[in-house]
Design a protein around this motif. Structure first.
Motif, short mmCIF file in Angstrom:
data_model
loop_
_atom_site.label_atom_id
_atom_site.label_comp_id
_atom_site.label_asym_id
_atom_site.label_seq_id
_atom_site.Cartn_x
_atom_site.Cartn_y
_atom_site.Cartn_z
N VAL A 166 -66.18 109.29 75.76
CA VAL A 166 -65.06 110.22 75.58
C VAL A 166 -64.42 110.42 76.95
O VAL A 166 -65.10 110.82 77.90
CB VAL A 166 -65.55 111.57 75.01
CG1 VAL A 166 -64.40 112.56 74.90
CG2 VAL A 166 -66.20 111.36 73.65
N TYR A 169 -59.74 114.28 80.00
CA TYR A 169 -58.30 114.30 80.21
C TYR A 169 -57.85 115.35 81.21
O TYR A 169 -56.71 115.73 81.26
CB TYR A 169 -57.59 114.52 78.87
CG TYR A 169 -57.74 113.36 77.93
CD1 TYR A 169 -56.78 112.37 77.84
CD2 TYR A 169 -58.88 113.24 77.14
CE1 TYR A 169 -56.93 111.31 76.98
CE2 TYR A 169 -59.04 112.18 76.28
CZ TYR A 169 -58.07 111.21 76.20
OH TYR A 169 -58.22 110.15 75.35
N HIS A 170 -58.77 115.90 81.93
CA HIS A 170 -58.44 116.99 82.86
C HIS A 170 -59.39 116.94 84.02
O HIS A 170 -60.46 116.32 83.95
CB HIS A 170 -58.57 118.32 82.13
CG HIS A 170 -59.83 118.41 81.35
ND1 HIS A 170 -61.02 118.73 81.93
CD2 HIS A 170 -60.11 118.15 80.04
CE1 HIS A 170 -61.98 118.68 81.03
NE2 HIS A 170 -61.45 118.32 79.86
N THR A 176 -66.39 122.74 82.41
CA THR A 176 -65.75 122.91 81.11
C THR A 176 -66.50 123.90 80.22
O THR A 176 -65.88 124.73 79.55
CB THR A 176 -65.67 121.54 80.39
OG1 THR A 176 -65.13 120.62 81.31
CG2 THR A 176 -64.82 121.61 79.16
N ILE A 179 -65.61 127.38 81.06
CA ILE A 179 -64.24 127.70 80.58
C ILE A 179 -64.30 128.01 79.08
O ILE A 179 -63.72 129.00 78.62
CB ILE A 179 -63.27 126.53 80.86
CG1 ILE A 179 -63.10 126.37 82.36
CG2 ILE A 179 -61.92 126.78 80.19
CD1 ILE A 179 -62.25 125.19 82.75
N TYR A 180 -65.02 127.16 78.34
CA TYR A 180 -65.10 127.37 76.89
C TYR A 180 -65.81 128.69 76.58
O TYR A 180 -65.40 129.43 75.69
CB TYR A 180 -65.83 126.21 76.22
CG TYR A 180 -64.94 124.99 76.04
CD1 TYR A 180 -63.68 125.11 75.47
CD2 TYR A 180 -65.35 123.72 76.43
CE1 TYR A 180 -62.85 124.01 75.30
CE2 TYR A 180 -64.53 122.61 76.28
CZ TYR A 180 -63.28 122.76 75.71
OH TYR A 180 -62.45 121.69 75.56
N SER A 183 -63.46 131.49 77.32
CA SER A 183 -62.39 131.48 76.31
C SER A 183 -62.89 132.07 74.99
O SER A 183 -62.21 132.88 74.37
CB SER A 183 -61.88 130.06 76.07
OG SER A 183 -61.39 129.53 77.27
N ARG B 2 -59.70 116.55 71.93
CA ARG B 2 -60.44 115.92 73.01
C ARG B 2 -59.64 115.86 74.29
O ARG B 2 -60.17 115.95 75.38
CB ARG B 2 -60.84 114.50 72.62
CG ARG B 2 -61.99 114.42 71.68
CD ARG B 2 -62.49 113.02 71.58
NE ARG B 2 -61.43 112.07 71.27
CZ ARG B 2 -61.60 110.77 71.31
NH1 ARG B 2 -62.74 110.27 71.70
NH2 ARG B 2 -60.61 109.96 71.00
N PHE B 3 -58.33 115.65 74.14
CA PHE B 3 -57.51 115.49 75.33
C PHE B 3 -56.76 116.79 75.69
O PHE B 3 -55.83 116.77 76.47
CB PHE B 3 -56.52 114.32 75.17
CG PHE B 3 -55.84 114.27 73.85
CD1 PHE B 3 -54.69 114.98 73.63
CD2 PHE B 3 -56.38 113.52 72.81
CE1 PHE B 3 -54.06 114.93 72.41
CE2 PHE B 3 -55.75 113.47 71.59
CZ PHE B 3 -54.59 114.17 71.39
N LEU B 4 -57.19 117.90 75.08
CA LEU B 4 -56.58 119.19 75.42
C LEU B 4 -57.31 119.79 76.62
O LEU B 4 -58.54 119.94 76.58
CB LEU B 4 -56.69 120.13 74.21
CG LEU B 4 -55.92 121.44 74.29
CD1 LEU B 4 -54.43 121.20 74.41
CD2 LEU B 4 -56.21 122.29 73.07
N ASN B 5 -56.56 120.08 77.65
CA ASN B 5 -57.17 120.61 78.87
C ASN B 5 -57.78 121.99 78.59
O ASN B 5 -57.11 122.88 78.09
CB ASN B 5 -56.06 120.73 79.93
CG ASN B 5 -56.63 120.95 81.30
OD1 ASN B 5 -57.68 121.56 81.44
ND2 ASN B 5 -55.93 120.44 82.29
N PRO B 6 -59.05 122.20 78.93
CA PRO B 6 -59.70 123.50 78.67
C PRO B 6 -59.00 124.65 79.38
O PRO B 6 -59.07 125.78 78.93
CB PRO B 6 -61.11 123.32 79.22
CG PRO B 6 -61.32 121.87 79.28
CD PRO B 6 -60.00 121.23 79.50
N ILE B 9 -56.71 126.17 77.09
CA ILE B 9 -57.42 127.03 76.12
C ILE B 9 -57.73 128.38 76.78
O ILE B 9 -57.58 129.43 76.17
CB ILE B 9 -58.71 126.34 75.62
CG1 ILE B 9 -58.33 125.08 74.86
CG2 ILE B 9 -59.53 127.28 74.73
CD1 ILE B 9 -59.50 124.23 74.45
#
Lengths: 311, 131
Positions: A166, A169-170, A176, A179-180, A183, B2-6, B9
């Motif tokens: 996978v 993209y950032h 991460t 962050i999740y 959020s 999948r390609f959404l920047n956290p 969010i």
């Protein structure tokens, strides 16, 4: 890079030197990465868990990788032997961007080494690809003697494995997962807030119903203006009537204390109170009244004192 | 996803949080205001009801007349009741100052609108509004 039809989704063999234009009708593609996008090594890692193995890879690749920012993947081949990969999503995304392939059309991303391991040597662009010592090696055309004799890659009969990665993209400035977590925490508080808002709305509706019930119970007029007007009028009446009674009580209060005199007439009409006092102590009575009243008229005839008070 | 920047969010969740707090604050203020209005409305209603019962009811005058007529102290007295369109005139003719005082007290202690009165030695008259 070459686009070849497979039985299922189309497969794009991604290389740095060849760019391809995807057909606009294509909705999803699988990407197979050429060896130039990753580093590969076989390591003996004392675990059978792929997750555990991946955790150890940053330190194992430390001396091999030329720069930072790599992500890792491991595939168990036998016992505790893993074929391990280090790749940079950033480089892969750049190559995809150069070929105008949107991230939204990408289904899965694979390593060529895993997918083309049973392939005969083939050519693609200016490179030849051969499997050597369980590795897919990319060789420039000039260095490969029989380059022209090689056939082009044909993916039609290739069944892709389950070993896909996978792409990130950032950038990973903050982890991460943190962050999740933050959020989700914020979203949960927001949900709680919205529930409280709903509860408040429900209470407001109940208050409205209560108001209607009060209106019916006390038989209030329809509009608050009418109610206010009636309340004002009746309050004025109440005060006026109370005032009359209090003043009358005050006037008659003198009579109780007096022996030598008496009030022989007390008449209220048109907001004026006329009274006649009979007695020798008229002056005392006048003084008594003047404490709270302004006497408008004083007529003293014989023993009678005529007074007028404006209420 | 999948390609959404956290980070997006996170920003979204922060905006949602701020928005939810703002809306909650508005909703709390509205609720407090409504509660205060209800309390006020209830007071006005009770006040309205009490005033209406006391000063805007024809029954009060009728009950007063009944009371005067059956009162032991005033029994047999010369009480005249003249019911007119918007007022009732009640007169007592008596030589007894005690009776006159009791008669006056009984009327003054009731919630009736006294428009005028005339208190003399042998006669007392009250003009009571019935509008």
């Amino acid at each position: 890079m070459k686009l070849i039809l497979s039985k299922k989704l189309e497969i794009v063999f991604l290389t740095k030197d060849i760019k391809v234009t995807l057909d606009k009708k294509i909705k999803k593609v699988n990407i197979v990465l050429s060896p130039e996008f990753y580093w590969s090594r076989i390591f003996n890692i004392p675990t059978t868990s792929q997750k555990e193995a991946i955790k150890l890879l940053p330190s194992m690749f430390e001396d091999i990788l030329p720069q930072d920012g790599y992500e890792f993947y491991a595939k168990n081949i036998e016992g505790s032997n893993f074929v391990c990969f280090a790749y940079r999503s950033k480089d892969i995304l750049q190559a995809l961007k150069d070929s105008n392939i949107s991230p939204s059309v990408i289904n899965k991303v694979y390593f060529a080494q895993n997918e083309f391991s049973s392939q005969a040597p083939f050519k693609n662009g200016n490179f030849a690809y051969i499997n050597q010592a369980e590795k897919l090696v990319q060789i420039p055309a000039k260095l490969f003697p029989d380059f022209e004799k090689l056939s082009n890659l044909d993916c039609r009969n290739i069944e892709l494995s389950k070993n896909n990665i996978v792409l990130t993209y950032h950038s990973n400035i903050i982890k991460t997962s943190i962050i999740y977590t933050i959020s989700i925490f914020f979203i949960l508080i927001s949900i709680l807030n919205f529930m409280l808002i709903l509860q408040n709305s429900s209470n407001i509706s109940k208050i409205q119903i209560n108001k209607i019930q009060i209106t019916q119970k006390f038989n209030l007029p329809i509009t608050s203006i009418q109610t206010t007007a009636i309340v004002q009028r009746l309050t004025s009446t109440h005060n006026k009537q109370l005032d009359i009674r209090e003043k009358l009580d005050y006037i008659l209060g003198f009579k109780k204390a007096s022996i030598d005199g008496k009030i022989v007439l007390l008449k209220l009409a048109n907001g004026k109170l006329n009274l006649i006092y009979q007695g020798d102590n008229g002056a005392l009575f006048v003084n008594y009244l003047q404490k709270i009243f302004t006497l408008k008229q004083q007529k003293d005839s014989k023993n009678y004192l005529h007074l007028e008070i404006k209420l | 996803m999948r390609f959404l920047n956290p980070i997006y969010i996170l920003f979204f969740s922060i905006i949602l949080l701020v928005f939810s707090f703002a809306k909650l604050n508005d909703s709390k203020n509205e609720l407090f205001s409504e509660e205060s209005n209800l309390k006020n409305y209830n007071q006005i209603a009770e006040n309205f009801h009490e005033l209406k019962q006391n000063w805007d009811s024809k029954d009060t005058v009728t009950k007063l007349i009944e009371k005067l007529l059956i009162d032991n102290d005033l029994k047999g007295s010369d009480i005249n009741i003249d019911e007119q369109k918007n007022k009732t005139v009640i007169t007592l003719n008596s030589n007894s100052p005690v009776k006159i005082q009791k008669f006056a007290n009984k009327i003054l202690n009731e919630y009736v609108i006294i428009e005028s009165f005339d208190i003399q030695k042998n006669k007392i008259t009250f003009e009571i509004g019935t509008k």
